[in-house]
Enzyme design. Sequence first.
Site, short mmCIF file in Angstrom:
data_model
loop_
_atom_site.label_atom_id
_atom_site.label_comp_id
_atom_site.label_asym_id
_atom_site.label_seq_id
_atom_site.Cartn_x
_atom_site.Cartn_y
_atom_site.Cartn_z
N ASP A 120 -4.93 -5.27 4.03
CA ASP A 120 -5.74 -6.40 3.60
C ASP A 120 -5.26 -7.69 4.49
O ASP A 120 -4.41 -8.56 4.11
CB ASP A 120 -5.24 -6.74 2.11
CG ASP A 120 -5.77 -5.75 1.30
OD1 ASP A 120 -6.60 -4.80 1.70
OD2 ASP A 120 -5.16 -5.56 0.17
N ASP A 162 -5.76 4.82 -0.44
CA ASP A 162 -5.33 3.52 -0.43
C ASP A 162 -4.07 3.45 -1.63
O ASP A 162 -3.68 4.40 -2.17
CB ASP A 162 -6.50 2.61 -0.99
CG ASP A 162 -6.21 1.22 -1.06
OD1 ASP A 162 -5.24 0.62 -0.35
OD2 ASP A 162 -6.91 0.32 -1.99
N GLU A 172 1.70 2.99 -1.11
CA GLU A 172 3.11 2.65 -0.55
C GLU A 172 4.05 3.11 -1.47
O GLU A 172 5.00 3.60 -1.08
CB GLU A 172 3.16 1.06 -0.72
CG GLU A 172 2.25 0.57 0.60
CD GLU A 172 0.75 0.66 0.28
OE1 GLU A 172 0.55 0.40 -0.84
OE2 GLU A 172 0.10 0.77 1.34
O1 MIG Z 1 -5.40 -4.40 -3.78
O2 MIG Z 1 -9.80 -0.79 -3.68
O3 MIG Z 1 -6.69 -2.50 1.06
O4 MIG Z 1 -9.23 -2.24 1.44
O5 MIG Z 1 -10.73 -2.95 -0.70
C1 MIG Z 1 -6.45 -4.18 -3.57
C2 MIG Z 1 -9.67 -2.30 -3.48
C3 MIG Z 1 -6.93 -2.78 -3.63
C4 MIG Z 1 -6.66 -2.75 -1.04
C5 MIG Z 1 -7.26 -2.09 -0.08
C6 MIG Z 1 -8.75 -2.72 0.01
C7 MIG Z 1 -9.60 -2.10 -1.03
C8 MIG Z 1 -8.86 -2.72 -2.27
N1 MIG Z 1 -7.40 -2.17 -2.37
#
Ligand code: MIG
Length: 652
Positions: A420, A307, A310
């Site tokens: 998201d 995650d 980017e």
């Molecule tokens: O900006 O880890 O897309 O699936 O639950 C939030 C917390 C950070 C973004 C991910 C989302 C995840 C969340 N993360």
Amino acid sequence: MIKKFRIGNPIETDSVVTKIDIENGKIPYFETVSAEKKLTLKMEKSDRVYGLGETVRGINKRGYIFTSNCSDDPNHTEDKRSLYAAQNFFVFWGKDKGFGMYVDTPGHVSFDIGYTDKDIFSIIFEDFDADIYVVDGDSIKDIVKQFRGIIGKSYVPPRWAFGFGQSRWSYMNEQEVREVVDNYDKQDIPIDSVYLDIDYMERYKDFTVSDERFPDFKDFVKEMSDKGIHLVPIIDAGVKIEEGYDVYEEGVKNDYFCKKENGENLVAAVWPGKVHFPDFLKDDARRWFGEKYKVLLDYGIDGFWNDMNEPAIFYTEDHLKEVFEQLKDYEGKNLDIESFFNMQGLVGGLANNEEDYRRFYHEYKGKKYRHDKVHNIFGYNMTRAAGEAFERLSPDKRILMFSRSSYIGMHRYGGVWCGDNKSWWSHLLLNIQQMPALNMCGFLYSGADVGGFGADVTEDLLMRWIEFGIFTPLFRDHSAKGTRRQELYRFVDKESFKKIVRLRYSLIPYLYSEFMKAVNNDGMLFTPLSFEYPDDEMAYEVEDQLLVGESIMIAPIYKQNASGRYVYLPEEMKLCRFRSYEDYDVEIIEKGHHYIKADLNEVLVFIRKGHALPLAAPVERTEKIDYNGLKYECFECDKDDYEMYVDDGISR
Ligand code: MIG
């Protein structure tokens, strides 16, 4: 036939694996306008454009502008030009010409497909440096297949990753995870995996597990695994700055982190507060970070999601300092319309600020690059770090991996989820429309958060979304902190949820088989009707039905209170209206437009003529599927007409 052209001096992305010589002539189809750093093409009325991977809007991309600039933006509204991905391949398909094009550059590039001028397609570069691959072929499918042939085979997950997964930001401890599994088992709703979000870690530190929340993690992973449940932890791109934390210390010692102009490590902030970003573009750093997954593999973990790659940035230390300075100017002032919004903008502009992406550097293939120049291959290389490491660390066993940010080339190392989204009906439609474009770009193992991540879901939306989700390889219910709980057993009509998820398990032999054929033949799992029925003008109009593999067409319902929908059949088909594996009715429907009824608990599956759909008896875990007891729904053929791909589902 694929030709490669070069503009300027592009940065290699390792996305294309086949060596192709560079042509000297001019790029075909487009006019090259060097002074404006763009390529332009005049579109005819009947020209259509497909592809570009994970973006907003419909299947035909004409009529809007899309910018490849991997962005952490949780509001996937129609006006957005960039989501998390940069997947620069499209097919242009019209009466006089049809071709594919891959624009290979790790920097920003915009595809203005009739936005500025409704009949002009412009590709606008920030830096006029790119490798341009032009694909000529007989059909859209043929063009896609040729393109896929030069970027390498798509990632293959373990078969259990086709099972249902339950996620939530976050299950806070062992007990919560146990309860989720117990509730699913109690209701006889099948499930294969539970996802661990950031709170499993010790203060959001990658490759750590909280002692307090998961005190005997190894035992717990084993306890779950004995029940046939896979735990899938999240990994974030930022490494917490903390004395004594081995990942931080090793990274500093060996120069594995991204640096500022002055040679100091960039200090940014994400969940854990201040972090450094590993320089995933640097070979030794990538290898090192990949090896870190071993910490969790050794606990018995066999799947991950990457995650915030980017990368998402809350703020950088330097920028924050500047903002605090600038805020002083506003202190004690009578803030009017302009100054108030300016002040608000200073603070609001801290996160994911474009200026911050120009404050740090990478060492890539022996050269130094400012981040913004290679921005779109950062997440790709994080997932590549993991994928390459898994080949060394787990040579016999596939590991589940999918990522939020992506670039073509990453499809060899992992899948993607669409980030998201929200619990909105429009995002169910978006999910349907994103799938074929992802497939075109090589991302076969993919899916969105079923039910929607942000906002509160309603039971009917979740039901309809599950009815589509049962066809996507990644089939995961995930929701954000603070939103309504979204586990299926929390709703009233548990019985229908159960039957539909069980139907997914009946479909796995077919879905896995079609998925693997798509991998092996460089094909697509989700195909728009126009790709399959190119001579049928009406097929080009259909943007909410998809072919899934060779045998079936689906027509998901994505409108609230609908008791059916209009469906276009490009040929006569056999409709199966499924309430469950055991309970469905069958009807032959002729070619043309129809209003087809489907109650909230009914899934519409259309079997194509001469094709068969294998179905397994439903089970509660993927590993229990009995391939010997398959039944076949056939339309003017028999079961021998279906060629089934089967393997052990786990070895490489
Ligand atoms: O900006 O880890 O897309 O699936 O639950 C939030 C917390 C950070 C973004 C991910 C989302 C995840 C969340 N993360």
